[in-house]
Design an enzyme around this catalytic site. Structure first.
Site, PDB file in Angstrom:
ATOM      1  N   HIS A 271       7.796  -4.807  -7.562  1.00 39.44           N
ATOM      2  CA  HIS A 271       6.968  -4.413  -6.606  1.00 39.44           C
ATOM      3  C   HIS A 271       6.680  -2.960  -6.794  1.00 39.44           C
ATOM      4  CE1 HIS A 271       4.847  -4.509  -2.903  1.00 39.44           C
ATOM      5  NE2 HIS A 271       5.186  -3.282  -2.720  1.00 39.44           N
ATOM      6  N   CYS A 272       5.243  -2.663  -6.862  1.00 34.51           N
ATOM      7  CA  CYS A 272       4.939  -1.132  -7.097  1.00 34.51           C
ATOM      8  C   CYS A 272       4.293  -0.572  -5.883  1.00 34.51           C
ATOM      9  CB  CYS A 272       3.967  -1.235  -8.247  1.00 34.51           C
ATOM     10  SG  CYS A 272       3.329   0.533  -8.794  1.00 34.51           S
ATOM     11  N   ALA A 273       4.887   0.622  -5.265  1.00 41.43           N
ATOM     12  CA  ALA A 273       4.379   1.170  -4.253  1.00 41.43           C
ATOM     13  C   ALA A 273       3.001   1.816  -4.470  1.00 41.43           C
ATOM     14  CB  ALA A 273       5.529   2.075  -3.607  1.00 41.43           C
TER      15      ALA A 273
END
Ligand SMILES: [Zn+2]
Ligand SMILES: [Zn+2]
Length: 407
Positions: free
Chosen positions: A185-187
């Site tokens: 998951h990439c902020a």
């Protein structure tokens, strides 16, 4: 001079924090100062603060901070994405307004493409959500990859989505869904990087590296005529050389100011980040794994180092287990006086998924470092990942083509 020094400090601090935030959680850096700094910032300091706060204010500040950090780190929010877009837009505007009058046409021509690329790939990364697994597309998602019975097994259920997790998928608590071929998951893009948008994520990293490289080059071409570098009579190992270089930078700041020299310096110092991250993902593609899978392989490697991992032939072990179960049922029937055939198996047959590479290996980890009880002859101690086959690794080129075609 003070403005210059402050700019340098700010740029170095931003670069350092970004580096730790981006790379600190990588399994490969777990035992390095970068991994330690990440734990220091994310675990040790917050824990220390929590203790002080609960002693002096009864934990009031903590409750507020927990609420904020829950929003920042455990809920989907666009803050990092917005910060990135503001930084990119702000730097580019500041830089171009000051630098454009001094640039030749041949240097100006590539600018629209170089500057627009990160926006385009950010948009594609953020909006592509087709790699989310729902009940509607669960059946085809199950046929995308076979289970390797090492990292992914068919008996793994997602209790939130209420279905069997397809091989290579992962449930993302921030997105609230299972994601196909989940990488992480990439902020930064406020979205999961997975099967369909991984290619855009790679191109985003590359385009950010290129925009910074080109920005640094333009900054250099505006400032270099004034700097007279390369005419130093000192060797680069001599102290005077670096003193001259420092003076040249001070001079560069006085000519270009924050707009050209400051942005150029920011571009040079932060440029290694997207390129290093891009190189790391090329390595992952070469190794045939996702970031999520590299963490799972790292866990297996730790178990192997501790002597707790065992490798066996899946077909042999399954046959053994089936036979043992049948024997158990026969004995139970005999004891209770029941007659009749013993059912073949009540386990669901795993769906066949066509895949170029097969393996009959399976791994197990035991807590006592001994082979599984009653099956000692079926397992061999696994000392290294070299003994294990990764069926998802089809060779660099095929892995790369699969990624770039969204498979
Ligand atoms: Zn799920
Ligand atoms: Zn996610």
């Amino acid at each position: 001079m003070i403005a210059f020094r402050n700019t340098i400090i700010l740029v170095v601090v931003i670069s350092l924090f970004t580096f730790i935030a981006l790379f600190g959680r990588l399994p490969a850096l777990r035992k390095t100062p970068i991994g330690f700094s990440h734990r220091l910032l994310c675990i040790y300091i917050p824990n220390g603060f929590r203790q002080v706060d609960s002693r002096y204010t009864g934990g009031r500040m903590n409750a507020n901070i927990a609420q904020l950090s829950n929003y920042l780190f455990h809920q989907k929010n666009p803050l990092v994405l917005l910060l990135f877009l503001v930084l990119l837009t702000g730097s580019a505007t500041l830089f171009l307004r000051a630098a454009l009058p001094h640039l030749s046409t041949s240097l100006i021509l590539p600018i629209p493409f170089v500057v627009l690329a990160p926006y385009t790939f950010t948009y594609l990364c953020v909006t592509r959500k087709t790699d989310y697994i729902t009940h509607a597309n669960h059946a085809p998602a199950m046929r995308q990859y076979p289970y390797d019975h090492i990292l992914f097994r068919p008996d793994n259920l997602c209790r939130t989505c209420n279905f069997t997790k397809p091989a290579r998928s992962k449930h993302c608590s921030l997105c609230g869904v299972c994601v196909a071929r989940c990488d992480h998951h990439c902020a930064w893009i406020n979205n999961c990087v997975g099967r369909h948008n991984y290619r855009y994520f790679l191109l985003l990293l590359l385009s950010i590296g290129i925009v910074e490289l080109y920005g640094a080059y333009l900054s250099w071409s505006v400032l270099s005529p004034h700097l007279h570098l390369g005419h130093s009579k000192y060797g680069w190992l001599e102290k005077q050389y670096w003193a001259e270089l420092g003076n040249a930078f001070v001079f560069a700041m006085s000519i270009g100011g924050i707009s050209v020299a400051g942005v150029g310096l920011l571009a040079i110092t932060t440029m290694p980040l997207p390129f290093a991250l891009f190189a790391y993902h090329l390595y992952l593609i070469w190794a045939g794994m996702t970031t999520n899978e590299s963490a799972k392989w790292a866990d297996w490697r730790d178990d192997m180092t501790d002597g707790m991992a065992w490798i066996g032939k899946r077909s042999v072990i399954e046959a053994h287990n089936k036979e043992r179960k049948a024997r158990h049922l026969r004995n139970r029937n005999r004891m209770s006086g029941l007659a009749g055939p013993v059912p073949d198996s009540d386990e669901d047959e795993e769906e066949y998924v066509p895949w170029p590479k097969h393996s009959d290996q399976t791994l197990v980890s035991t807590t006592d470092g001994k082979a599984p009880t009653g099956q000692e002859q079926l397992w061999e101690r696994c000392m290294s990942l070299d003994m294990v086959e990764n069926i998802y690794d089809l060779g660099f080129w095929r892995n790369f083509v699969a990624v770039m075609t969204g498979r």
